[in-house]
Scaffold this motif. Structure first.
Motif, PDB file in Angstrom:
ATOM      1  N   PRO A  93       0.926  -1.074  -0.052  1.00  0.00           N
ATOM      2  CA  PRO A  93       0.050  -0.058   0.006  1.00  0.00           C
ATOM      3  C   PRO A  93       0.890   1.235  -0.060  1.00  0.00           C
ATOM      4  O   PRO A  93       1.685   1.360   0.588  1.00  0.00           O
ATOM      5  N   GLY A  94       0.402   2.282  -0.822  1.00  0.00           N
ATOM      6  CA  GLY A  94       1.238   3.445  -0.807  1.00  0.00           C
ATOM      7  C   GLY A  94       2.325   3.414  -1.953  1.00  0.00           C
ATOM      8  O   GLY A  94       2.678   4.507  -2.463  1.00  0.00           O
ATOM      9  N   THR A 113      -4.703   1.554   6.686  1.00  0.00           N
ATOM     10  CA  THR A 113      -4.688   2.693   5.658  1.00  0.00           C
ATOM     11  C   THR A 113      -5.794   3.537   5.579  1.00  0.00           C
ATOM     12  O   THR A 113      -5.884   4.602   5.141  1.00  0.00           O
ATOM     13  N   ARG A 125      -4.305   7.906   9.678  1.00  0.00           N
ATOM     14  CA  ARG A 125      -3.470   7.621   8.513  1.00  0.00           C
ATOM     15  C   ARG A 125      -4.050   7.884   7.252  1.00  0.00           C
ATOM     16  O   ARG A 125      -3.680   8.261   6.301  1.00  0.00           O
ATOM     17  N   GLU A 126      -5.586   7.759   7.175  1.00  0.00           N
ATOM     18  CA  GLU A 126      -6.321   8.019   6.092  1.00  0.00           C
ATOM     19  C   GLU A 126      -6.406   9.656   5.670  1.00  0.00           C
ATOM     20  O   GLU A 126      -6.177  10.027   4.539  1.00  0.00           O
ATOM     21  N   GLY A 143      -2.585  10.829   4.822  1.00  0.00           N
ATOM     22  CA  GLY A 143      -2.134  10.190   3.792  1.00  0.00           C
ATOM     23  C   GLY A 143      -2.858  10.241   2.357  1.00  0.00           C
ATOM     24  O   GLY A 143      -2.231  10.005   1.281  1.00  0.00           O
ATOM     25  N   LYS A 144      -4.226  10.137   2.693  1.00  0.00           N
ATOM     26  CA  LYS A 144      -5.119  10.269   1.347  1.00  0.00           C
ATOM     27  C   LYS A 144      -5.855  11.459   1.245  1.00  0.00           C
ATOM     28  O   LYS A 144      -6.735  11.638   0.424  1.00  0.00           O
ATOM     29  N   VAL A 178       0.515   6.107   4.464  1.00  0.00           N
ATOM     30  CA  VAL A 178       0.094   5.086   3.753  1.00  0.00           C
ATOM     31  C   VAL A 178       0.803   3.866   4.030  1.00  0.00           C
ATOM     32  O   VAL A 178       0.280   2.654   4.118  1.00  0.00           O
ATOM     33  N   SER A 191       3.285   1.264   5.870  1.00  0.00           N
ATOM     34  CA  SER A 191       2.992   0.433   7.403  1.00  0.00           C
ATOM     35  C   SER A 191       3.659   1.109   8.284  1.00  0.00           C
ATOM     36  O   SER A 191       3.364   1.158   9.427  1.00  0.00           O
TER      37      SER A 191
END
Lengths: 230, 240
Positions: free
Chosen positions: A146-147, B52, B168-169, B172-173, B213, B215
Protein backbone atom coordinates in the motif's frame (compact mmCIF):
# COMPACT_ATOMS: atom_id res chain seq x y z
CA UNK A 1 -18.32 -30.73 17.69
CA UNK A 2 -16.57 -31.28 14.38
CA UNK A 3 -19.85 -32.40 12.85
CA UNK A 4 -21.64 -29.29 14.04
CA UNK A 5 -18.88 -27.05 12.75
CA UNK A 6 -18.76 -28.81 9.39
CA UNK A 7 -22.52 -28.63 9.04
CA UNK A 8 -22.72 -24.92 9.87
CA UNK A 9 -19.93 -23.98 7.48
CA UNK A 10 -21.21 -26.18 4.67
CA UNK A 11 -24.69 -24.71 4.94
CA UNK A 12 -23.40 -21.17 5.01
CA UNK A 13 -21.04 -21.70 2.09
CA UNK A 14 -23.68 -23.24 -0.16
CA UNK A 15 -26.32 -20.76 0.93
CA UNK A 16 -24.19 -17.76 0.07
CA UNK A 17 -22.54 -19.21 -3.03
CA UNK A 18 -24.84 -17.49 -5.52
CA UNK A 19 -24.38 -14.11 -3.88
CA UNK A 20 -20.61 -14.59 -3.81
CA UNK A 21 -20.49 -15.44 -7.48
CA UNK A 22 -22.70 -12.52 -8.40
CA UNK A 23 -20.59 -10.13 -6.32
CA UNK A 24 -17.41 -11.40 -7.87
CA UNK A 25 -18.76 -11.09 -11.39
CA UNK A 26 -19.87 -7.53 -10.75
CA UNK A 27 -16.54 -6.67 -9.16
CA UNK A 28 -14.71 -7.93 -12.23
CA UNK A 29 -17.08 -6.13 -14.59
CA UNK A 30 -16.69 -2.89 -12.69
CA UNK A 31 -12.92 -3.24 -12.95
CA UNK A 32 -13.30 -3.59 -16.73
CA UNK A 33 -15.54 -0.56 -16.93
CA UNK A 34 -12.96 1.48 -15.02
CA UNK A 35 -10.75 1.16 -18.08
CA UNK A 36 -13.34 2.88 -20.27
CA UNK A 37 -14.50 5.34 -17.66
CA UNK A 38 -14.16 8.31 -20.01
CA UNK A 39 -16.89 6.80 -22.19
CA UNK A 40 -19.34 6.41 -19.33
CA UNK A 41 -21.59 9.00 -17.76
CA UNK A 42 -20.60 8.20 -14.20
CA UNK A 43 -17.36 6.95 -12.67
CA UNK A 44 -17.39 3.14 -12.66
CA UNK A 45 -17.22 2.83 -8.90
CA UNK A 46 -20.42 4.83 -8.45
CA UNK A 47 -22.39 2.52 -10.72
CA UNK A 48 -25.15 0.45 -9.20
CA UNK A 49 -24.96 -3.31 -9.70
CA UNK A 50 -27.90 -3.25 -12.11
CA UNK A 51 -26.33 -0.50 -14.20
CA UNK A 52 -23.16 -2.55 -14.56
CA UNK A 53 -25.17 -5.53 -15.77
CA UNK A 54 -27.17 -3.30 -18.12
CA UNK A 55 -24.06 -1.82 -19.71
CA UNK A 56 -22.68 -5.29 -20.23
CA UNK A 57 -25.93 -6.60 -21.67
CA UNK A 58 -26.49 -3.74 -24.06
CA UNK A 59 -23.15 -2.29 -25.04
CA UNK A 60 -20.52 -4.94 -24.48
CA UNK A 61 -19.83 -7.77 -26.84
CA UNK A 62 -17.80 -10.62 -25.38
CA UNK A 63 -15.39 -12.45 -27.66
CA UNK A 64 -12.90 -15.21 -26.95
CA UNK A 65 -9.93 -15.69 -29.23
CA UNK A 66 -7.28 -18.38 -29.53
CA UNK A 67 -3.57 -17.66 -29.77
CA UNK A 68 -3.83 -17.13 -33.53
CA UNK A 69 -6.50 -14.49 -33.17
CA UNK A 70 -9.37 -16.65 -34.40
CA UNK A 71 -12.67 -16.19 -32.69
CA UNK A 72 -13.92 -19.15 -30.66
CA UNK A 73 -17.67 -19.65 -30.67
CA UNK A 74 -19.74 -20.51 -27.65
CA UNK A 75 -17.54 -19.13 -24.93
CA UNK A 76 -18.01 -15.92 -22.99
CA UNK A 77 -15.04 -13.70 -22.31
CA UNK A 78 -15.95 -13.41 -18.65
CA UNK A 79 -15.47 -17.16 -18.22
CA UNK A 80 -11.82 -16.95 -19.24
CA UNK A 81 -9.38 -16.67 -16.36
CA UNK A 82 -6.00 -15.46 -17.51
CA UNK A 83 -4.33 -16.97 -14.45
CA UNK A 84 -5.35 -20.42 -15.63
CA UNK A 85 -4.57 -19.72 -19.28
CA UNK A 86 -1.00 -18.90 -18.34
CA UNK A 87 -0.44 -22.46 -17.15
CA UNK A 88 -1.51 -23.94 -20.49
CA UNK A 89 0.82 -24.49 -23.42
CA UNK A 90 0.85 -21.46 -25.67
CA UNK A 91 -1.07 -23.09 -28.49
CA UNK A 92 -4.06 -23.83 -26.25
CA UNK A 93 -4.36 -20.46 -24.58
CA UNK A 94 -7.50 -18.40 -25.00
CA UNK A 95 -7.82 -14.70 -24.47
CA UNK A 96 -10.86 -12.58 -23.64
CA UNK A 97 -11.81 -9.54 -25.69
CA UNK A 98 -14.55 -7.15 -24.67
CA UNK A 99 -15.85 -4.89 -27.40
CA UNK A 100 -17.58 -1.81 -26.03
CA UNK A 101 -19.89 -0.14 -28.50
CA UNK A 102 -19.92 3.53 -27.65
CA UNK A 103 -21.44 6.37 -29.66
CA UNK A 104 -17.86 7.47 -30.40
CA UNK A 105 -16.96 4.15 -31.97
CA UNK A 106 -15.83 0.73 -30.85
CA UNK A 107 -13.43 0.29 -27.97
CA UNK A 108 -11.59 -3.00 -27.53
CA UNK A 109 -10.73 -4.02 -23.97
CA UNK A 110 -7.88 -6.49 -23.61
CA UNK A 111 -6.95 -8.29 -20.41
CA UNK A 112 -3.34 -8.64 -19.36
CA UNK A 113 -1.69 -10.36 -16.45
CA UNK A 114 1.82 -10.36 -15.04
CA UNK A 115 3.68 -10.18 -11.78
CA UNK A 116 4.58 -7.26 -9.58
CA UNK A 117 6.93 -7.22 -6.65
CA UNK A 118 5.09 -9.60 -4.33
CA UNK A 119 2.34 -11.22 -6.28
CA UNK A 120 0.28 -11.19 -9.43
CA UNK A 121 -0.84 -7.97 -11.08
CA UNK A 122 -3.41 -7.69 -13.83
CA UNK A 123 -5.20 -5.08 -15.81
CA UNK A 124 -7.66 -4.16 -18.50
CA UNK A 125 -6.43 -2.05 -21.37
CA UNK A 126 -8.98 -0.31 -23.56
CA UNK A 127 -7.83 0.47 -27.08
CA UNK A 128 -9.57 2.66 -29.62
CA UNK A 129 -10.60 1.30 -32.99
CA UNK A 130 -7.36 2.45 -34.61
CA UNK A 131 -5.87 -0.44 -32.57
CA UNK A 132 -3.05 1.71 -31.31
CA UNK A 133 -4.33 4.51 -29.10
CA UNK A 134 -5.09 3.57 -25.51
CA UNK A 135 -8.50 4.79 -24.42
CA UNK A 136 -8.06 3.86 -20.80
CA UNK A 137 -6.42 1.43 -18.44
CA UNK A 138 -7.23 -0.12 -15.10
CA UNK A 139 -4.90 -2.17 -12.96
CA UNK A 140 -5.32 -4.39 -9.94
CA UNK A 141 -2.98 -6.45 -7.83
CA UNK A 142 -3.00 -9.27 -5.33
CA UNK A 143 -0.56 -7.95 -2.78
CA UNK A 144 1.53 -4.93 -3.72
CA UNK A 145 2.64 -2.59 -0.95
CA UNK A 146 0.00 0.00 0.00
CA UNK A 147 1.25 3.48 -0.84
CA UNK A 148 3.90 2.16 -3.24
CA UNK A 149 3.10 -0.62 -5.70
CA UNK A 150 -0.58 -0.59 -4.78
CA UNK A 151 -0.81 2.91 -6.27
CA UNK A 152 -1.22 1.30 -9.69
CA UNK A 153 -4.76 0.62 -8.54
CA UNK A 154 -5.36 3.18 -5.81
CA UNK A 155 -4.05 6.25 -7.58
CA UNK A 156 -6.27 7.14 -10.54
CA UNK A 157 -3.63 9.50 -11.89
CA UNK A 158 -1.33 6.56 -12.67
CA UNK A 159 -3.77 4.79 -14.95
CA UNK A 160 -4.94 8.15 -16.35
CA UNK A 161 -1.45 8.63 -17.82
CA UNK A 162 -2.04 5.78 -20.24
CA UNK A 163 -4.89 7.55 -22.05
CA UNK A 164 -3.74 8.63 -25.49
CA UNK A 165 -0.53 6.58 -25.50
CA UNK A 166 0.09 4.42 -28.55
CA UNK A 167 1.14 0.77 -28.54
CA UNK A 168 2.37 0.88 -32.15
CA UNK A 169 4.94 3.14 -33.77
CA UNK A 170 3.67 5.10 -36.76
CA UNK A 171 5.39 2.60 -39.08
CA UNK A 172 3.44 -0.25 -37.48
CA UNK A 173 6.14 -1.63 -35.23
CA UNK A 174 4.82 -3.01 -31.94
CA UNK A 175 6.38 -1.20 -28.97
CA UNK A 176 3.74 -1.33 -26.20
CA UNK A 177 3.85 1.26 -23.42
CA UNK A 178 6.62 1.39 -20.85
CA UNK A 179 6.56 2.64 -17.29
CA UNK A 180 9.71 4.71 -17.02
CA UNK A 181 11.43 5.28 -13.72
CA UNK A 182 12.36 8.92 -13.30
CA UNK A 183 9.78 10.28 -15.72
CA UNK A 184 8.55 9.50 -19.22
CA UNK A 185 10.86 10.59 -22.04
CA UNK A 186 8.85 9.42 -25.01
CA UNK A 187 5.44 11.12 -24.89
CA UNK A 188 3.84 8.51 -27.14
CA UNK A 189 4.98 5.26 -25.57
CA UNK A 190 6.04 5.98 -21.98
CA UNK A 191 4.41 6.94 -18.71
CA UNK A 192 5.93 8.12 -15.42
CA UNK A 193 6.75 5.47 -12.86
CA UNK A 194 5.74 5.67 -9.21
CA UNK A 195 8.58 6.55 -6.89
CA UNK A 196 9.34 3.67 -4.55
CA UNK A 197 7.59 1.20 -6.83
CA UNK A 198 10.21 0.44 -9.44
CA UNK A 199 9.67 -3.31 -9.48
CA UNK A 200 5.91 -3.00 -9.73
CA UNK A 201 6.37 -0.46 -12.53
CA UNK A 202 8.69 -2.79 -14.42
CA UNK A 203 6.14 -5.53 -13.85
CA UNK A 204 3.47 -3.36 -15.45
CA UNK A 205 5.75 -2.67 -18.44
CA UNK A 206 6.47 -6.35 -18.92
CA UNK A 207 2.85 -7.30 -18.45
CA UNK A 208 1.75 -4.77 -21.06
CA UNK A 209 4.42 -5.80 -23.56
CA UNK A 210 3.77 -9.53 -23.41
CA UNK A 211 0.07 -9.25 -22.62
CA UNK A 212 -0.87 -7.00 -25.50
CA UNK A 213 1.40 -8.95 -27.84
CA UNK A 214 -0.95 -11.90 -27.37
CA UNK A 215 -3.63 -9.86 -29.05
CA UNK A 216 -1.53 -8.95 -32.11
CA UNK A 217 -2.89 -11.73 -34.34
CA UNK A 218 -6.42 -10.70 -33.44
CA UNK A 219 -5.70 -7.04 -34.12
CA UNK A 220 -4.22 -7.92 -37.50
CA UNK A 221 -7.15 -10.11 -38.48
CA UNK A 222 -9.71 -7.45 -37.52
CA UNK A 223 -7.76 -4.78 -39.34
CA UNK A 224 -7.47 -6.82 -42.52
CA UNK A 225 -11.16 -7.70 -42.46
CA UNK A 226 -11.95 -4.02 -41.94
CA UNK A 227 -9.87 -3.16 -45.00
CA UNK A 228 -11.60 -5.68 -47.23
CA UNK A 229 -15.02 -4.55 -46.11
CA UNK A 230 -14.11 -0.97 -46.91
CA UNK B 1 -3.31 -9.88 33.23
CA UNK B 2 -2.54 -10.88 36.78
CA UNK B 3 -4.83 -8.29 38.24
CA UNK B 4 -7.74 -9.40 36.09
CA UNK B 5 -7.44 -12.95 37.27
CA UNK B 6 -7.46 -11.78 40.85
CA UNK B 7 -10.50 -9.61 40.48
CA UNK B 8 -12.45 -12.21 38.57
CA UNK B 9 -12.46 -15.10 41.05
CA UNK B 10 -15.82 -16.67 40.34
CA UNK B 11 -18.19 -16.58 43.29
CA UNK B 12 -20.65 -19.29 42.67
CA UNK B 13 -22.95 -19.08 45.66
CA UNK B 14 -24.26 -15.56 45.34
CA UNK B 15 -26.37 -14.81 42.32
CA UNK B 16 -24.82 -11.79 40.66
CA UNK B 17 -26.44 -9.01 38.66
CA UNK B 18 -26.11 -9.24 34.90
CA UNK B 19 -24.28 -5.94 34.72
CA UNK B 20 -22.60 -5.50 38.07
CA UNK B 21 -19.43 -3.45 38.58
CA UNK B 22 -17.28 -6.48 37.77
CA UNK B 23 -19.01 -7.02 34.46
CA UNK B 24 -18.64 -3.37 33.64
CA UNK B 25 -14.98 -3.57 34.45
CA UNK B 26 -14.61 -6.45 31.98
CA UNK B 27 -15.67 -4.10 29.20
CA UNK B 28 -13.81 -0.97 30.33
CA UNK B 29 -10.58 -2.58 31.43
CA UNK B 30 -9.38 -3.53 27.93
CA UNK B 31 -10.24 -0.02 26.76
CA UNK B 32 -7.74 1.53 29.13
CA UNK B 33 -5.66 -0.31 31.73
CA UNK B 34 -5.40 -3.50 29.77
CA UNK B 35 -5.67 -2.40 26.17
CA UNK B 36 -4.66 -5.28 23.92
CA UNK B 37 -2.68 -3.06 21.56
CA UNK B 38 -1.15 -0.27 23.61
CA UNK B 39 -0.54 -2.20 26.82
CA UNK B 40 -0.24 -5.85 25.87
CA UNK B 41 1.04 -5.05 22.36
CA UNK B 42 -0.92 -7.88 20.76
CA UNK B 43 -2.58 -7.94 17.35
CA UNK B 44 -0.02 -5.54 15.90
CA UNK B 45 0.28 -7.32 12.55
CA UNK B 46 -3.24 -6.58 11.41
CA UNK B 47 -3.21 -3.18 13.12
CA UNK B 48 -0.31 -2.16 10.89
CA UNK B 49 -1.74 -3.66 7.76
CA UNK B 50 -5.41 -2.74 7.56
CA UNK B 51 -5.33 0.79 8.95
CA UNK B 52 -4.62 2.65 5.71
CA UNK B 53 -8.34 3.39 5.34
CA UNK B 54 -10.98 3.97 8.00
CA UNK B 55 -13.80 1.97 6.47
CA UNK B 56 -12.01 -1.39 6.14
CA UNK B 57 -10.58 -0.85 9.64
CA UNK B 58 -14.10 -0.37 10.93
CA UNK B 59 -15.24 -3.62 9.32
CA UNK B 60 -12.14 -5.36 10.64
CA UNK B 61 -12.87 -4.07 14.15
CA UNK B 62 -16.41 -5.42 14.00
CA UNK B 63 -15.14 -8.76 12.73
CA UNK B 64 -12.64 -9.05 15.58
CA UNK B 65 -15.23 -8.04 18.19
CA UNK B 66 -17.56 -10.71 16.83
CA UNK B 67 -14.93 -13.44 16.73
CA UNK B 68 -13.47 -12.50 20.11
CA UNK B 69 -16.84 -12.38 21.85
CA UNK B 70 -18.31 -15.57 20.47
CA UNK B 71 -15.14 -17.65 20.62
CA UNK B 72 -14.89 -16.67 24.30
CA UNK B 73 -18.51 -17.61 24.80
CA UNK B 74 -18.24 -21.02 23.16
CA UNK B 75 -14.90 -21.85 24.74
CA UNK B 76 -16.28 -20.93 28.12
CA UNK B 77 -19.35 -23.10 27.57
CA UNK B 78 -17.14 -26.05 26.70
CA UNK B 79 -14.39 -25.28 29.19
CA UNK B 80 -15.12 -28.13 31.59
CA UNK B 81 -15.30 -30.70 28.79
CA UNK B 82 -12.14 -29.74 26.94
CA UNK B 83 -9.23 -32.04 27.79
CA UNK B 84 -6.20 -30.01 28.82
CA UNK B 85 -3.89 -31.58 26.25
CA UNK B 86 -5.95 -30.62 23.21
CA UNK B 87 -7.42 -27.33 24.41
CA UNK B 88 -5.48 -25.27 21.89
CA UNK B 89 -6.79 -27.33 19.01
CA UNK B 90 -10.35 -27.07 20.25
CA UNK B 91 -9.96 -23.32 20.64
CA UNK B 92 -8.54 -23.08 17.15
CA UNK B 93 -11.48 -24.98 15.69
CA UNK B 94 -13.88 -22.56 17.36
CA UNK B 95 -11.96 -19.49 16.21
CA UNK B 96 -11.48 -20.81 12.69
CA UNK B 97 -15.18 -21.58 12.36
CA UNK B 98 -16.18 -18.09 13.43
CA UNK B 99 -13.61 -16.47 11.16
CA UNK B 100 -14.88 -18.48 8.21
CA UNK B 101 -18.42 -17.39 9.03
CA UNK B 102 -17.26 -13.76 9.08
CA UNK B 103 -15.35 -14.17 5.83
CA UNK B 104 -18.26 -15.78 3.97
CA UNK B 105 -20.71 -13.21 5.27
CA UNK B 106 -18.51 -10.27 4.41
CA UNK B 107 -17.98 -11.54 0.89
CA UNK B 108 -21.73 -11.65 0.43
CA UNK B 109 -22.43 -8.26 2.01
CA UNK B 110 -19.58 -5.97 0.99
CA UNK B 111 -17.40 -7.54 -1.65
CA UNK B 112 -15.17 -4.49 -2.18
CA UNK B 113 -14.17 -4.30 1.46
CA UNK B 114 -13.58 -8.03 1.63
CA UNK B 115 -11.20 -7.64 -1.33
CA UNK B 116 -9.37 -4.84 0.48
CA UNK B 117 -9.04 -6.74 3.72
CA UNK B 118 -8.15 -9.82 1.68
CA UNK B 119 -6.06 -12.13 3.76
CA UNK B 120 -6.40 -10.22 7.01
CA UNK B 121 -9.89 -11.46 7.78
CA UNK B 122 -8.53 -14.98 7.58
CA UNK B 123 -5.60 -13.97 9.73
CA UNK B 124 -7.92 -13.15 12.63
CA UNK B 125 -7.47 -16.85 13.36
CA UNK B 126 -3.88 -16.16 14.35
CA UNK B 127 -4.64 -12.86 16.07
CA UNK B 128 -2.96 -13.20 19.45
CA UNK B 129 -5.72 -11.22 21.14
CA UNK B 130 -8.37 -13.82 20.42
CA UNK B 131 -6.42 -16.86 21.50
CA UNK B 132 -4.84 -14.94 24.38
CA UNK B 133 -8.25 -14.17 25.83
CA UNK B 134 -9.42 -17.74 25.42
CA UNK B 135 -6.38 -19.07 27.28
CA UNK B 136 -6.24 -16.38 29.91
CA UNK B 137 -9.90 -15.80 30.59
CA UNK B 138 -12.52 -17.92 28.88
CA UNK B 139 -10.98 -21.23 29.99
CA UNK B 140 -11.46 -20.20 33.63
CA UNK B 141 -14.61 -18.10 33.68
CA UNK B 142 -18.30 -18.41 33.18
CA UNK B 143 -19.82 -17.86 29.70
CA UNK B 144 -21.47 -14.48 30.25
CA UNK B 145 -18.34 -12.93 31.68
CA UNK B 146 -16.17 -14.47 28.99
CA UNK B 147 -18.50 -13.05 26.38
CA UNK B 148 -18.18 -9.57 27.91
CA UNK B 149 -14.44 -9.95 28.16
CA UNK B 150 -14.34 -10.84 24.47
CA UNK B 151 -16.39 -7.79 23.56
CA UNK B 152 -14.21 -5.59 25.75
CA UNK B 153 -11.00 -6.76 24.16
CA UNK B 154 -12.46 -6.53 20.68
CA UNK B 155 -13.47 -2.94 21.44
CA UNK B 156 -10.06 -2.13 22.85
CA UNK B 157 -8.48 -3.43 19.66
CA UNK B 158 -11.03 -1.82 17.36
CA UNK B 159 -10.78 1.56 19.06
CA UNK B 160 -7.04 1.79 18.51
CA UNK B 161 -7.49 0.47 14.97
CA UNK B 162 -9.95 3.24 14.14
CA UNK B 163 -7.85 5.94 15.78
CA UNK B 164 -4.78 4.91 13.80
CA UNK B 165 -6.79 4.63 10.59
CA UNK B 166 -8.33 8.09 11.05
CA UNK B 167 -4.88 9.67 11.26
CA UNK B 168 -3.42 7.62 8.44
CA UNK B 169 -6.25 8.13 5.98
CA UNK B 170 -6.66 11.83 6.72
CA UNK B 171 -3.00 12.70 6.28
CA UNK B 172 -2.11 9.98 3.81
CA UNK B 173 -5.00 10.27 1.38
CA UNK B 174 -6.78 13.45 2.42
CA UNK B 175 -10.05 11.59 2.76
CA UNK B 176 -12.14 9.85 5.39
CA UNK B 177 -14.30 6.74 5.02
CA UNK B 178 -13.21 6.20 1.42
CA UNK B 179 -15.04 3.25 -0.07
CA UNK B 180 -17.99 3.55 2.29
CA UNK B 181 -21.39 5.09 1.53
CA UNK B 182 -20.23 8.38 3.08
CA UNK B 183 -16.98 9.25 1.42
CA UNK B 184 -15.35 12.54 2.35
CA UNK B 185 -12.40 13.99 0.62
CA UNK B 186 -11.40 16.54 3.18
CA UNK B 187 -8.00 17.99 2.49
CA UNK B 188 -5.55 18.02 -0.37
CA UNK B 189 -5.83 18.75 -4.08
CA UNK B 190 -8.60 16.22 -4.68
CA UNK B 191 -10.86 17.50 -1.90
CA UNK B 192 -14.46 17.94 -2.98
CA UNK B 193 -15.37 20.55 -0.42
CA UNK B 194 -18.84 19.66 0.66
CA UNK B 195 -19.55 23.28 1.44
CA UNK B 196 -18.87 26.47 -0.45
CA UNK B 197 -15.70 25.99 -2.46
CA UNK B 198 -14.41 29.51 -1.88
CA UNK B 199 -14.92 29.40 1.83
CA UNK B 200 -12.67 26.48 2.64
CA UNK B 201 -10.58 26.14 -0.47
CA UNK B 202 -7.55 26.92 1.65
CA UNK B 203 -7.60 23.26 2.63
CA UNK B 204 -6.43 22.45 -0.89
CA UNK B 205 -2.82 23.35 -0.15
CA UNK B 206 -2.27 20.06 1.61
CA UNK B 207 -0.13 17.52 -0.21
CA UNK B 208 -0.91 13.91 0.69
CA UNK B 209 1.83 12.44 2.84
CA UNK B 210 2.68 9.10 1.32
CA UNK B 211 4.55 8.03 4.42
CA UNK B 212 1.22 7.75 6.20
CA UNK B 213 0.05 5.12 3.74
CA UNK B 214 3.07 2.91 4.40
CA UNK B 215 2.98 0.41 7.25
CA UNK B 216 5.80 2.10 9.11
CA UNK B 217 3.53 5.10 9.76
CA UNK B 218 1.22 2.81 11.71
CA UNK B 219 4.21 1.69 13.75
CA UNK B 220 5.05 5.31 14.62
CA UNK B 221 1.45 6.19 15.40
CA UNK B 222 0.93 3.17 17.63
CA UNK B 223 4.23 3.99 19.34
CA UNK B 224 3.07 7.54 19.99
CA UNK B 225 -0.27 6.19 21.27
CA UNK B 226 1.57 3.94 23.72
CA UNK B 227 3.64 6.90 24.88
CA UNK B 228 0.61 9.14 25.38
CA UNK B 229 -1.32 6.33 27.07
CA UNK B 230 1.48 5.73 29.58
CA UNK B 231 1.98 9.40 30.32
CA UNK B 232 -1.72 9.83 30.88
CA UNK B 233 -2.26 6.67 32.90
CA UNK B 234 0.48 6.41 35.59
CA UNK B 235 -0.72 2.93 36.60
CA UNK B 236 0.83 1.51 33.45
CA UNK B 237 4.31 2.78 34.16
CA UNK B 238 4.66 0.65 37.27
CA UNK B 239 3.65 -2.51 35.46
CA UNK B 240 6.83 -2.82 33.48
Amino acid sequence: MTTVVALVLALLATGLKDIHERNEAIYNKKALLTAIESYLENPAKDLEDEEVINIFDQQVQQIVIDHQGNQIEGVLAEDIELAKEKDKPEAERQYPVYVFNSPKGKVYIFSVRGSGLWDAIWGSIAIEDDFSTIAGAAFDHAGETPGLGAEIKDNPSFSAQFVGKKIYEDDGEYVSVTVRKGGAKDPEHEVDGISGATVTGDGVSKMLYSGLKNYEPYIESVQSSNKTSN
Amino acid sequence: MAEIAEVQKPEIKKREPLFGPKERKLITDPLNDNNPITVQVLGICSALAVTTLVWPSFIMAIAVIFVCAFSSLFTSLLRNRIPKQVRMIVQLVIIATLVTVVDLTLRAVDYDVSRQLAVFIGLIITNCIVMGRLEAFAMANRPWRSFLDGIGNGLGYGGILLAVALIRELFGKGSLFAGSPIEWKIIGPSADYMLDTEAISWLGWYQNNNLMVLSCAAMFIIGIFIWIHRTWNPKLVDVS
